[in-house]
Motif scaffolding. Structure first.
Motif, mmCIF file in Angstrom:
data_model
loop_
_atom_site.group_PDB
_atom_site.id
_atom_site.type_symbol
_atom_site.label_atom_id
_atom_site.label_comp_id
_atom_site.label_asym_id
_atom_site.label_seq_id
_atom_site.Cartn_x
_atom_site.Cartn_y
_atom_site.Cartn_z
ATOM 1 N N LEU A 86 -32.216 16.131 47.028
ATOM 2 C CA LEU A 86 -30.835 16.562 46.879
ATOM 3 C C LEU A 86 -30.762 18.001 46.379
ATOM 4 O O LEU A 86 -29.981 18.814 46.895
ATOM 5 C CB LEU A 86 -30.100 15.626 45.914
ATOM 6 N N ASP A 87 -31.574 18.322 45.394
ATOM 7 C CA ASP A 87 -31.566 19.697 44.872
ATOM 8 C C ASP A 87 -31.930 20.698 45.956
ATOM 9 O O ASP A 87 -31.336 21.781 46.051
ATOM 10 C CB ASP A 87 -32.539 19.816 43.698
ATOM 11 N N THR A 88 -32.915 20.347 46.790
ATOM 12 C CA THR A 88 -33.319 21.232 47.884
ATOM 13 C C THR A 88 -32.180 21.405 48.881
ATOM 14 O O THR A 88 -31.900 22.512 49.352
ATOM 15 C CB THR A 88 -34.562 20.666 48.597
ATOM 16 N N ALA A 89 -31.515 20.285 49.213
ATOM 17 C CA ALA A 89 -30.405 20.346 50.166
ATOM 18 C C ALA A 89 -29.251 21.165 49.619
ATOM 19 O O ALA A 89 -28.639 21.964 50.341
ATOM 20 C CB ALA A 89 -29.943 18.925 50.510
ATOM 21 N N VAL A 90 -28.946 20.995 48.326
ATOM 22 C CA VAL A 90 -27.860 21.768 47.717
ATOM 23 C C VAL A 90 -28.209 23.252 47.705
ATOM 24 O O VAL A 90 -27.366 24.113 48.001
ATOM 25 C CB VAL A 90 -27.583 21.257 46.288
ATOM 26 N N ALA A 91 -29.460 23.571 47.385
ATOM 27 C CA ALA A 91 -29.888 24.972 47.368
ATOM 28 C C ALA A 91 -29.744 25.594 48.754
ATOM 29 O O ALA A 91 -29.332 26.763 48.903
ATOM 30 C CB ALA A 91 -31.325 25.080 46.885
ATOM 31 N N LYS A 92 -30.072 24.807 49.797
ATOM 32 C CA LYS A 92 -29.944 25.317 51.166
ATOM 33 C C LYS A 92 -28.483 25.567 51.519
ATOM 34 O O LYS A 92 -28.147 26.583 52.147
ATOM 35 C CB LYS A 92 -30.557 24.313 52.143
ATOM 36 N N VAL A 93 -27.604 24.636 51.126
ATOM 37 C CA VAL A 93 -26.172 24.814 51.387
ATOM 38 C C VAL A 93 -25.673 26.104 50.747
ATOM 39 O O VAL A 93 -24.963 26.901 51.366
ATOM 40 C CB VAL A 93 -25.373 23.599 50.864
ATOM 41 N N ARG A 94 -26.067 26.316 49.506
ATOM 42 C CA ARG A 94 -25.638 27.529 48.799
ATOM 43 C C ARG A 94 -26.209 28.787 49.439
ATOM 44 O O ARG A 94 -25.514 29.797 49.576
ATOM 45 C CB ARG A 94 -26.055 27.445 47.335
ATOM 46 N N ALA A 95 -27.500 28.736 49.835
ATOM 47 C CA ALA A 95 -28.136 29.912 50.432
ATOM 48 C C ALA A 95 -27.461 30.306 51.736
ATOM 49 O O ALA A 95 -27.437 31.489 52.097
ATOM 50 C CB ALA A 95 -29.619 29.633 50.675
ATOM 51 N N GLU A 96 -26.910 29.313 52.433
ATOM 52 C CA GLU A 96 -26.222 29.589 53.695
ATOM 53 C C GLU A 96 -24.746 29.894 53.495
ATOM 54 O O GLU A 96 -23.985 29.992 54.458
ATOM 55 C CB GLU A 96 -26.391 28.396 54.633
ATOM 56 N N GLY A 97 -24.340 30.011 52.218
ATOM 57 C CA GLY A 97 -22.959 30.360 51.910
ATOM 58 C C GLY A 97 -21.984 29.210 52.021
ATOM 59 O O GLY A 97 -20.765 29.423 52.036
ATOM 60 N N GLY A 98 -22.478 27.987 52.091
ATOM 61 C CA GLY A 98 -21.604 26.825 52.212
ATOM 62 C C GLY A 98 -21.261 26.225 50.869
ATOM 63 O O GLY A 98 -21.772 26.641 49.821
ATOM 64 N N SER A 99 -20.389 25.213 50.902
ATOM 65 C CA SER A 99 -19.995 24.537 49.664
ATOM 66 C C SER A 99 -19.929 23.031 49.829
ATOM 67 O O SER A 99 -19.474 22.330 48.933
ATOM 68 C CB SER A 99 -18.623 25.051 49.206
ATOM 69 N N SER A 100 -20.388 22.514 50.988
ATOM 70 C CA SER A 100 -20.300 21.074 51.233
ATOM 71 C C SER A 100 -21.609 20.570 51.817
ATOM 72 O O SER A 100 -22.144 21.137 52.781
ATOM 73 C CB SER A 100 -19.155 20.765 52.198
ATOM 74 N N LEU A 101 -22.143 19.480 51.227
ATOM 75 C CA LEU A 101 -23.358 18.850 51.713
ATOM 76 C C LEU A 101 -23.019 18.008 52.941
ATOM 77 O O LEU A 101 -22.072 17.221 52.918
ATOM 78 C CB LEU A 101 -23.949 17.956 50.615
ATOM 79 N N PRO A 102 -23.760 18.169 54.051
ATOM 80 C CA PRO A 102 -23.442 17.395 55.265
ATOM 81 C C PRO A 102 -23.509 15.886 55.019
ATOM 82 O O PRO A 102 -24.330 15.395 54.235
ATOM 83 C CB PRO A 102 -24.531 17.840 56.257
ATOM 84 N N GLY A 103 -22.649 15.152 55.706
ATOM 85 C CA GLY A 103 -22.660 13.698 55.587
ATOM 86 C C GLY A 103 -23.972 13.091 56.030
ATOM 87 O O GLY A 103 -24.401 12.066 55.502
ATOM 88 N N SER A 104 -24.636 13.727 57.016
ATOM 89 C CA SER A 104 -25.926 13.207 57.476
ATOM 90 C C SER A 104 -26.975 13.273 56.380
ATOM 91 O O SER A 104 -27.838 12.398 56.281
ATOM 92 C CB SER A 104 -26.398 14.003 58.698
ATOM 93 N N GLN A 105 -26.902 14.314 55.523
ATOM 94 C CA GLN A 105 -27.853 14.432 54.424
ATOM 95 C C GLN A 105 -27.604 13.333 53.394
ATOM 96 O O GLN A 105 -28.534 12.709 52.885
ATOM 97 C CB GLN A 105 -27.718 15.806 53.764
#
Length: 885
Positions: free
Chosen positions: A375-394
């Protein structure tokens, strides 16, 4: 006054006033609309709605309840918990408003020395429905309340129905003024923290029609028999009588909270976030204890998921408070000691409860370690890409693969300032559930009948005359034919319909036993019985396929159970009881059945246990079961009251509802004594044999045994005998020597495998050296490439080996393409100098395979192309490497 005393005073008071004290029902409920009992009236619902006649004119109970709709709010407010106890008194066509009001007032205000609760009369307020002038007048006359303390309210607050056509009526609620320290004056409309509701009186006097919401339905008229349903919140009354601030501080919850505070070093009252988490722990530990005591086990669906979520929220709250060691072994025994006075079963079955709870905590601790990193890795990726929402698939992957609950993902993502695509997650979950439902429909097809149609049939004709215990055939009459669109005039050849008979010999699926199979025959019809259910108390329905002729309401039919099917079902159900008793004999009383299923020739039984059973334990259990069959233990059925059954040590299924008289099935007397409504053999020897066929895990701390019984059991043993005979013949060894002979062969095979591995490693090293020596310079890097026959692991091993043999001071790339049948794949490994030069194995693979693959800068792999395109992929990799120069 301790909570247990408040409880006993309530029951004593109403028993003295002619009420039958009815034991509370288990938390899991057979009501298909509910997972758990969520109100005191739920066990009495069939009586209150008129589906079945009430066995008593007036009754009283203390009912355990669980509500989890707003579980995230637990601890944030101090008036609601997920587990609570509801004291209730009920009247079924007996007394009505005046007596209900008088009882509530007298018990609430009577001095403690005289058996009451001693509340000060001048601090009690009540609410009534704005239309209920009768209740207002009664409060003035019976209790002497002034108009100023009788508050009128509308449908939203003071009108009750079950949300469907049926009984309804106004309510009257009692509130207690806790004083200026809890809020502002002005009555319940001003502040419901200061003025705490503690008792609700429901006056069922009308019948409502179809409609939505609290008031969007017509009132059809007066009920022929008016009922009373009241609920006094036990925790609310304890809060008032113990003079504490909220339900988390009463005697049944405060010691858990206090223990959690000591373990974490967080003082209660010093920090609002800490207080919320401590309250969550206190509530959830007690809720989990009571759910486990009533047979719910942690799982991924339904009741099991609710329990798993509650346990995991408690554990995670402790971790957030700073306690990283196992928490439940410290907290659960505290809750046990608090609740055992009112519920002795939590102490008697604590070994089983603790095993399941502690196993779930350990599994969750492992899940947290894995899932949190992902989860931490996925959140970091979302932030690095300028996003603010974790995909439902994740979020779905975390749930489906790692057992990470969605509520936990939501909480942890929110703590890091990221939202979750909940709609996307929900859609993926819906797709998964639909696949499961489609599978279930494929196994059991047929029409679904509207429950309201069945209620009409039950109301017109009364309960089914059910004779499955002592008959295989009955002469019956068709009361109704039903389909998805309602009542049918006739069913013809090929139709699958639901049939209601006036009497039936067919066993309806329940208690883990599959329903009977058989036939209906008449003057002009033949039909196969596919399924038999009991959708409403007292009503048995048959799903049938008409195989010839026509069937209509009113037709006489001969209902006949397939005798071979019934014999197999009896053997399987009695075999389940025998296996359960054998399990407890060998493993101890903690191995208590928590679920079962049996059909002719087959049974399965779930029980709490940590770790797989050894071969010797399985053998001992099977031997104990078959020893009981050889002794031909008698199978006896006795009827007794539920307290008598419990006193006799009879085991009860947790998700069954029992009446005043219960059916106890004994095999060998006390050796196996269970409450059961199934069909059974007359003597244990008629089971034939119990042959264990499987033992495996079905969740943390839960095991499953499967067995074949009767002819299927003998068939299983015969197949095993034949298999051993063939193996003995092939090995040319006596049966007694087979284990040693097989062990010797396996040892030889292992040694041969090790030798082959050494040879492969030598061959691989030689080939790697050859490929490295033949490397060529492309774009400033050395490239060693080849196409081999093999799978992914072989390609990866060779790529690494080649990479290690390239000059380490220069950028080097090893690319191994592999043909695996008609599929092609590629593995790439880079030297440290290549990575320092800015090359990436993952990028090279993606370029070569047109995006199909990935990995790290060090080693990467991809596939998804035909084997005949591998040469082209290597040329593409070469071009990419050349372009980097």
């Amino acid at each position: 006054m301790r909570t247990a005393e408040i409880r006993s005073r309530f029951l004593d008071y109403f028993a003295e006033r002619g009420h039958t004290v009815v034991p509370g029902a288990p938390l899991p409920t057979p009501d298909p609309t509910l997972l758990f009992v969520n109100a005191g009236m739920v066990p009495f619902k069939p009586c209150l709605t008129g589906e079945t006649p009430a066995p008593w004119p007036r009754a009283a109970s203390v009912q355990k309840c669980v509500r989890t709709l707003d579980i995230e709010e637990v601890g944030r407010t101090t008036r609601h918990g997920s587990f609570f106890q509801m004291n209730g008194n009920f009247s079924f066509g007996d007394y009505f408003k005046e007596e209900a009001i008088a009882f509530a007032w007298e018990l609430s205000t009577k001095p403690v020395a005289e058996g009451g609760y001693g509340l000060e009369p001048e601090r009690i307020w009540v609410t009534v429905h704005h239309s209920d002038s009768e209740a207002r007048a009664l409060w003035r006359r019976v209790a002497g309340l002034p108009d100023g303390r009788i508050v009128s309210r509308g449908d939203e607050d003071n009108y009750w129905s079950m949300g469907v056509p049926g009984p309804c009526g106004p309510c009257s609620e009692l509130y207690y003024d806790r004083g200026t320290a809890f809020g502002k004056p002005g009555g319940p409309d001003a502040d419901e923290d200061r003025y705490m509701e503690f008792w609700n009186l429901v006056f069922m006097q009308y019948e409502r029609g179809e409609g939505h919401g609290k008031s969007g339905y017509p009132i059809l008229g007066e009920l022929p028999s008016r009922n009373i349903d009241t609920g006094m919140g036990l925790e609310r009354m304890a809060t008032l009588l113990q003079g504490v601030g909220n339900l988390y501080e009463i005697d049944e919850t405060w010691p858990v909270l206090e223990r959690a505070a000591r373990l974490t070093g967080v003082a209660y009252g010093s920090d609002e976030d800490g207080d919320v988490r401590l309250r969550v722990v206190a509530d959830h530990v007690r809720t989990a204890l009571m759910l486990l005591a009533d047979g719910t086990t942690p799982g991924n669906e339904g009741r099991g998921y609710v329990l798993r979520r509650i346990l995991r929220r408690a554990v995670r709250s402790m971790r957030l408070l700073g306690h990283h060691d196992p928490a439940l072994p410290e907290l659960l025994p505290v809750a046990r000691d608090l609740m055992a006075q009112s519920y002795p079963e939590v102490a008697g079955s604590f070994e089983r409860i603790a095993d399941q709870a502690y196993a779930e905590e350990e599994a969750f601790r492992s899940t947290l370690r894995q899932g949190t990193t992902i989860l931490d890795t996925a959140v970091a990726k979302v932030r690095a890409e300028g996003g603010s929402s974790l995909p439902g698939s994740q979020a779905f992957m975390l749930h489906d693969t790692y057992g990470f609950p969605i509520d936990l993902t939501l909480e942890m993502a929110a703590e890091q300032g990221v939202t979750v695509d909940r709609d996307g997650f929900t859609e993926l979950m819906s797709q998964q559930r639909e696949r499961a439902r489609a599978d279930a429909r494929a196994r059991k097809s047929g029409s679904t009948v509207n429950t309201s149609e069945l209620r009409t049939v039950l109301g017109e004709h009364g309960p089914t005359d059910w004779r499955a215990w002592d008959a295989l055939t009955t002469d019956s009459r068709v009361l109704a034919l039903l389909g998805t669109d309602g009542t049918l005039p006739v069913a013809r050849t090929g139709d699958i319909v639901t049939v209601v008979l006036d009497r039936t010999p067919f066993y309806a699926e329940s208690g883990g036993q599959e329903s009977d199979a058989g036939h209906l025959t008449g003057a002009s019809v033949e039909a196969d019985v596919l399924d038999v259910q009991r959708p409403l108390p007292g009503l048995v329905v048959h799903q049938v396929r008409v195989t010839a002729g026509e069937l209509a309401a009113g037709d006489p039919v001969h209902a006949a159970v397939d005798p071979e099917w019934r014999l197999g079902a009896r053997q399987a159900h009695s075999g389940t009881h025998v296996l359960h008793a054998a399990l407890r004999e060998i493993l101890g009383p903690g191995a208590l059945q928590s679920g079962s299923y049996n059909r002719p020739g087959h049974l399965r039984l779930d029980f709490p246990w940590r770790g797989a059973l050894s071969a010797s334990a399985r053998s001992e259990i099977e031997e104990a079961a078959n020893r009981a069959l050889r002794r031909d233990l008698p199978v006896d059925v006795r009827w007794m009251t539920l307290p008598e059954a419990r006193q006799a040590g009879a085991l009860a299924l947790f998700d069954e509802t029992y009446g005043e008289q219960v059916r106890v099935v004994e095999i060998g007397g006390a050796w196996s004594r269970e409450l059961c409504g199934g069909t059974h053999v007359a003597h244990a020897s008629q089971v034939g044999v119990v042959a264990l066929t499987a033992e495996y895990s079905v969740g943390a701390g839960m095991r499953r045994l499967e067995a074949a019984v009767g002819n299927e059991g003998f068939g299983h043993l015969a197949r095993e005998r034949d298999l051993v005979s063939r193996i003995a013949e092939q090995l040319q060894a006596p049966r007694a020597e087979l284990p040693d002979r097989i062990a010797t062969l396996l040892g030889r095979l292992k040694a041969a495998d090790q030798e082959n591995q050494r040879l492969r490693e030598r061959e691989n090293a030689a080939r790697a050296a050859e490929l490295a020596a033949g490397s060529r310079e492309i774009g400033g890097a050395l490239l060693a490439a080849s196409v081999i026959e093999g799978d992914g692991p072989a390609a990866r091993r060779l790529a690494r080996s080649v990479r290690d043999k390239l000059p380490q001071g220069r950028p080097g790339v090893a690319a191994i393409a592999a043909r695996d049948g008609d599929k092609g794949l590629m593995a790439v490994a880079l030297t440290p100098a290549a990575r320092s030069a800015g090359l990436s194995a993952g990028t090279l693979v993606k370029e070569a395979l047109q995006g199909r693959g990935g990995g790290t800068d060090d080693v990467a792999q991809g596939g998804g192309i035909p084997a005949d395109q591998l040469d082209q992929a290597l040329r593409k990799l070469t071009d990419t490497l050349a372009a980097t120069a």
